[in-house]
Design a protein around this motif. Structure first.
Motif, PDB file in Angstrom:
ATOM      1  N   ARG A   1       0.835  -1.216   0.000  1.00 38.84           N
ATOM      2  CA  ARG A   1       0.000   0.000   0.000  1.00 38.84           C
ATOM      3  C   ARG A   1       0.866   1.263   0.000  1.00 38.84           C
ATOM      4  N   ALA A   2       1.979   1.205   0.742  1.00 39.51           N
ATOM      5  CA  ALA A   2       2.884   2.362   0.795  1.00 39.51           C
ATOM      6  C   ALA A   2       3.464   2.643  -0.595  1.00 39.51           C
ATOM      7  N   ILE A   3       3.822   1.584  -1.333  1.00 32.38           N
ATOM      8  CA  ILE A   3       4.372   1.760  -2.688  1.00 32.38           C
ATOM      9  C   ILE A   3       3.286   2.317  -3.615  1.00 32.38           C
ATOM     10  N   LEU A   4       2.088   1.771  -3.488  1.00 25.62           N
ATOM     11  CA  LEU A   4       0.973   2.262  -4.308  1.00 25.62           C
ATOM     12  C   LEU A   4       0.765   3.755  -4.071  1.00 25.62           C
ATOM     13  N   GLN A   5       0.873   4.168  -2.812  1.00 28.77           N
ATOM     14  CA  GLN A   5       0.686   5.586  -2.465  1.00 28.77           C
ATOM     15  C   GLN A   5       1.757   6.452  -3.118  1.00 28.77           C
ATOM     16  N   ALA A   6       2.986   5.920  -3.133  1.00 34.39           N
ATOM     17  CA  ALA A   6       4.119   6.720  -3.621  1.00 34.39           C
ATOM     18  C   ALA A   6       4.112   6.861  -5.146  1.00 34.39           C
ATOM     19  N   GLN A   7       3.526   5.895  -5.834  1.00 37.90           N
ATOM     20  CA  GLN A   7       3.518   5.960  -7.299  1.00 37.90           C
ATOM     21  C   GLN A   7       2.437   6.950  -7.766  1.00 37.90           C
ATOM     22  N   ALA A   8       2.568   7.385  -8.988  1.00 35.02           N
ATOM     23  CA  ALA A   8       1.593   8.337  -9.550  1.00 35.02           C
ATOM     24  C   ALA A   8       0.208   7.771  -9.350  1.00 35.02           C
ATOM     25  N   HIS A   9      -0.689   8.625  -8.981  1.00 36.80           N
ATOM     26  CA  HIS A   9      -2.028   8.112  -8.766  1.00 36.80           C
ATOM     27  C   HIS A   9      -2.623   7.666 -10.082  1.00 36.80           C
ATOM     28  N   ARG A  10      -3.408   6.636  -9.988  1.00 39.38           N
ATOM     29  CA  ARG A  10      -4.033   6.032 -11.158  1.00 39.38           C
ATOM     30  C   ARG A  10      -4.660   7.085 -12.079  1.00 39.38           C
ATOM     31  N   GLU A  11      -5.381   8.039 -11.487  1.00 43.07           N
ATOM     32  CA  GLU A  11      -6.062   9.069 -12.306  1.00 43.07           C
ATOM     33  C   GLU A  11      -5.039   9.829 -13.153  1.00 43.07           C
ATOM     34  N   GLU A  12      -3.903  10.154 -12.528  1.00 48.82           N
ATOM     35  CA  GLU A  12      -2.860  10.931 -13.216  1.00 48.82           C
ATOM     36  C   GLU A  12      -2.300  10.132 -14.389  1.00 48.82           C
ATOM     37  N   ARG A  13      -2.044   8.835 -14.150  1.00 58.82           N
ATOM     38  CA  ARG A  13      -1.528   7.971 -15.225  1.00 58.82           C
ATOM     39  C   ARG A  13      -2.541   7.878 -16.359  1.00 58.82           C
ATOM     40  N   LEU A  14      -3.792   7.618 -15.972  1.00 57.27           N
ATOM     41  CA  LEU A  14      -4.831   7.411 -16.988  1.00 57.27           C
ATOM     42  C   LEU A  14      -5.081   8.686 -17.798  1.00 57.27           C
ATOM     43  N   ARG A  15      -4.855   9.830 -17.158  1.00 60.72           N
ATOM     44  CA  ARG A  15      -5.057  11.103 -17.855  1.00 60.72           C
ATOM     45  C   ARG A  15      -4.089  11.240 -19.029  1.00 60.72           C
ATOM     46  N   HIS A  16      -2.901  10.641 -18.893  1.00 60.32           N
ATOM     47  CA  HIS A  16      -1.883  10.723 -19.955  1.00 60.32           C
ATOM     48  C   HIS A  16      -2.007   9.586 -20.970  1.00 60.32           C
ATOM     49  N   ALA A  17      -2.894   8.639 -20.712  1.00 60.79           N
ATOM     50  CA  ALA A  17      -2.935   7.428 -21.546  1.00 60.79           C
ATOM     51  C   ALA A  17      -3.623   7.666 -22.883  1.00 60.79           C
ATOM     52  N   ASP A  18      -3.024   7.125 -23.951  1.00 66.69           N
ATOM     53  CA  ASP A  18      -3.715   7.045 -25.244  1.00 66.69           C
ATOM     54  C   ASP A  18      -4.458   5.719 -25.321  1.00 66.69           C
ATOM     55  N   ASP A  19      -3.859   4.698 -24.696  1.00 66.96           N
ATOM     56  CA  ASP A  19      -4.465   3.359 -24.668  1.00 66.96           C
ATOM     57  C   ASP A  19      -4.383   2.823 -23.246  1.00 66.96           C
ATOM     58  N   VAL A  20      -5.417   2.099 -22.841  1.00 68.27           N
ATOM     59  CA  VAL A  20      -5.428   1.492 -21.503  1.00 68.27           C
ATOM     60  C   VAL A  20      -5.718   0.006 -21.667  1.00 68.27           C
ATOM     61  N   LEU A  21      -4.891  -0.818 -21.034  1.00 68.04           N
ATOM     62  CA  LEU A  21      -5.111  -2.261 -21.061  1.00 68.04           C
ATOM     63  C   LEU A  21      -5.453  -2.684 -19.631  1.00 68.04           C
ATOM     64  N   ILE A  22      -6.688  -3.065 -19.402  1.00 63.55           N
ATOM     65  CA  ILE A  22      -7.097  -3.504 -18.061  1.00 63.55           C
ATOM     66  C   ILE A  22      -6.729  -4.977 -17.920  1.00 63.55           C
ATOM     67  N   ASN A  23      -5.737  -5.233 -17.074  1.00 67.87           N
ATOM     68  CA  ASN A  23      -5.223  -6.600 -16.935  1.00 67.87           C
ATOM     69  C   ASN A  23      -5.870  -7.276 -15.722  1.00 67.87           C
ATOM     70  N   ASP A  24      -7.091  -7.778 -15.920  1.00 70.74           N
ATOM     71  CA  ASP A  24      -7.769  -8.428 -14.786  1.00 70.74           C
ATOM     72  C   ASP A  24      -8.199  -9.850 -15.136  1.00 70.74           C
ATOM     73  N   ARG A  25      -7.585 -10.396 -16.211  1.00 69.78           N
ATOM     74  CA  ARG A  25      -7.908 -11.783 -16.568  1.00 69.78           C
ATOM     75  C   ARG A  25      -6.636 -12.625 -16.591  1.00 69.78           C
TER      76      ARG A  25
END
Length: 202
Positions: free
Chosen positions: A154-178
């Motif tokens: 959780r601490a590492i997740l907090q330190a990394q760019a927040h998901r919203e920020e990453r997704l804002r820059h994305a041209d393509d998103v691959l949801i890896n949940d399978r």
């Protein structure tokens, strides 16, 4: 024809390494920013001499290589020293990445970087692919892979760019949940799409 550059990023445990590996299997030239960061501080490279000069010999191991732990503890507590180090290393890492990617023989090449957005490395790319996964899945995968506790992850997740920020820059998103076969088929689909692009844009 110079290859265009795809930036590949994703949070910890999102599966970006599995995605990167499959692109390589498909013949795409790829550089990992973490590797470039290691190359620039190898013995004999100017950065290492500058670091030793600035921080003193305690940041070197007996064999002359960088003692990452010692350096980390020096800059971790001191924002000014961290900025000094970043201003030395970031341009060098950028040059390393650019010169490596320029040798690519594939129509496009990939820069994999966990800190693509935060470090400004996305400016070296023409397109950004974000590998994303539900947070619970990121936690489970990382705890299993790194034998880490939930608090650590959780601490590492907090330190990394927040998901919203990453997704804002994305041209393509691959949801890896399978599963992995599904992930591979998604990478192949994206690869065929990328081959149709000129300069990373449709």
């Amino acid at each position: 024809m110079k290859p265009w550059i795809l930036g590949l990023t994703g949070g910890i445990g999102s599966g970006k390494s599995a995605v990167a590996e499959h692109f390589v299997d498909l013949g795409v030239h790829l550089i990992d920013a973490d590797h470039a960061a290691r190359w620039v501080v190898e013995p004999g490279r100017p950065a290492l001499a500058r670091i030793a000069e600035h921080f003193g010999p305690t940041v070197l191991q007996a064999d002359g290589t960088l003692d990452r732990g010692a350096l980390r503890s020096r800059v971790f507590q001191d924002a000014e020293q961290r900025r000094w180090l970043e201003s030395l290393l970031h341009p060098l890492i950028g040059e390393e990445i650019v010169s490596y990617l320029a040798q690519a023989k594939s129509p496009y090449a990939i820069l994999v970087s966990p800190l693509l957005i935060e470090s400004g490395q996305h400016r070296l790319t023409q397109r950004v692919l974000v590998v994303d996964a539900p947070e619970q899945l990121q936690l489970q995968r990382t705890m299993r892979r790194d034998k880490a506790s939930e608090e650590q992850v959780r601490a590492i997740l907090q330190a990394q760019a927040h998901r919203e920020e990453r997704l804002r820059h994305a041209d393509d998103v691959l949801i890896n949940d399978r599963d992995l076969p599904w992930l591979r088929s998604e990478v192949e689909r994206l690869h065929h799409f990328y081959l149709t692009l000129r300069g990373g844009q449709p």
